[in-house]
Design an enzyme around this catalytic site. Structure first.
Site, PDB file in Angstrom:
ATOM      1  CG  ASP A  81      -1.924   1.035   1.305  1.00  0.00           C
ATOM      2  OD1 ASP A  81      -2.417   1.425   0.234  1.00  0.00           O
ATOM      3  OD2 ASP A  81      -2.263   1.479   2.418  1.00  0.00           O
ATOM      4  CD  GLU A 133      -4.303   8.788  -3.832  1.00  0.00           C
ATOM      5  OE1 GLU A 133      -3.998   7.751  -3.190  1.00  0.00           O
ATOM      6  OE2 GLU A 133      -4.355   9.914  -3.317  1.00  0.00           O
TER       7      GLU A 133
HETATM    8  P1  13P Z   1      -7.176   5.618   7.284  1.00  0.00           P
HETATM    9  O1  13P Z   1      -6.005   5.485   8.197  1.00  0.00           O
HETATM   10  O2  13P Z   1      -7.793   6.967   7.328  1.00  0.00           O
HETATM   11  O3  13P Z   1      -8.147   4.506   7.452  1.00  0.00           O
HETATM   12  O4  13P Z   1      -6.602   5.460   5.789  1.00  0.00           O
HETATM   13  C1  13P Z   1      -5.951   4.268   5.449  1.00  0.00           C
HETATM   14  C2  13P Z   1      -5.630   4.175   4.014  1.00  0.00           C
HETATM   15  O5  13P Z   1      -6.241   4.779   3.168  1.00  0.00           O
HETATM   16  C3  13P Z   1      -4.538   3.276   3.655  1.00  0.00           C
HETATM   17  O6  13P Z   1      -4.262   3.256   2.299  1.00  0.00           O
END
Ligand code: 13P
Length: 282
Positions: A81, A133
């Protein structure tokens, strides 16, 4: 079992649910996520950010997340991620992650396209899928802080999809990462229009602290992957605090760790049920 990001997201779109995408920062969070998904029979996206992976140690993360993914009874997409460093993204691809996200969303459009294409080309050769993104979801993402929040521009998103052929597209419709989001007002009209025009499955980042009713509405308008990080971090911390309140003199990491797992699991189950992904695993 290891699963494909795009296949799970398309199934979710057809079945009117979203696949929960949970971040983990330690073994306890990872166990809580997998236990929740197995108990609820839900597909799940198990995500590690670049900084969380560096904190745990790349080789450790690779070893334990891959083995947990392969052993799980439900479909697990193991996802890198918010990759900022393309070399680290390539390592995650080499080691066997199902999918990777490149986050060049703050860079100029052409640069974002160029870097996404570099990742797509490398990933395709290795049978790995890519999320990118367009627009920018700001806020606090692990160690990075970004004050800007740029809504996704529909024309740009269409062009980006055409040029990059990514497997999942993260869009900005009013959420932001982290705990403090100010007033949350999602742009549902923008989401609806994006969903009509974009064929690639749509991803919502920064979804902690967003009312579940808003997330359900976002699912009904086409969101298929919902990223949750902060809410699980809070649950993990609360699990440990709760245990020490009851065991002031305690010290056994396995015991307060188990409490952390249970709190993370309970929070993950809440999200799974709200996203309607329960009973969609097998
Ligand atoms: P939050 O920490 O606001 O849930 O966002 C997490 C996120 O988008 C990880 O990619």
């Amino acid at each position: 079992m290891k699963a494909s990001l795009k296949k799970e997201l398309i199934k979710a779109r057809n079945g009117k649910y979203a696949v929960p995408a949970f971040n983990f920062d330690n073994l306890e969070m990872m166990k809580g996520i997998i236990e929740a998904a197995e108990e609820e029979n839900s597909p799940v996206i198990l995500m590690v950010t670049e900084s969380a992976a560096l904190y745990m140690g790349l080789d450790n993360v690779f070893a334990f997340s891959l083995s947990a993914t392969n052993k799980a009874k439900i479909p697990v997409v193991l996802h890198w991620d918010h990759g900022f460093d393309i070399e680290l993204i390539k390592k995650a691809i080499d080691v066997g992650f199902s999918s990777v996200m490149l986050d060049s969303s703050l860079k100029p459009f052409n640069q974002n396209v160029k870097e996404t294409l570099e990742v797509v080309e490398y990933a395709r050769k290795n049978g790995v899928e890519v999320e990118s993104e367009i627009g920018h979801v700001g806020g606090k993402e692990d160690d990075r802080n970004s004050s800007s929040n740029g809504y996704t521009d529909i024309t740009e998103a269409l062009e980006f999809e055409k040029l990059t052929q990514i497997d999942a597209l993260a869009i900005a419709i009013g959420t932001s990462h982290g705990l403090f989001k100010g007033e949350i007002k999602l742009q549902f009209d923008l989401l609806e229009e994006l969903n009509q025009k974009i064929k690639t499955p749509l991803v919502l980042h920064g979804s902690s602290q967003v009312p579940l009713e808003d997330l359900k509405k976002a699912i009904s308008l086409g969101i298929t992957k919902i990223n949750i990080g902060t809410d699980l971090k809070i649950a993990c911390a609360n699990g440990i605090k709760d245990w020490f309140e009851k065991n002031e003199k305690g010290y056994d990491a396995r015991k307060y760790g188990r409490s952390a797992i249970d709190f993370v699991k309970a929070e993950a189950i809440k999200k799974i049920r709200a996203f309607n992904s329960n009973n969609k695993g097998r």
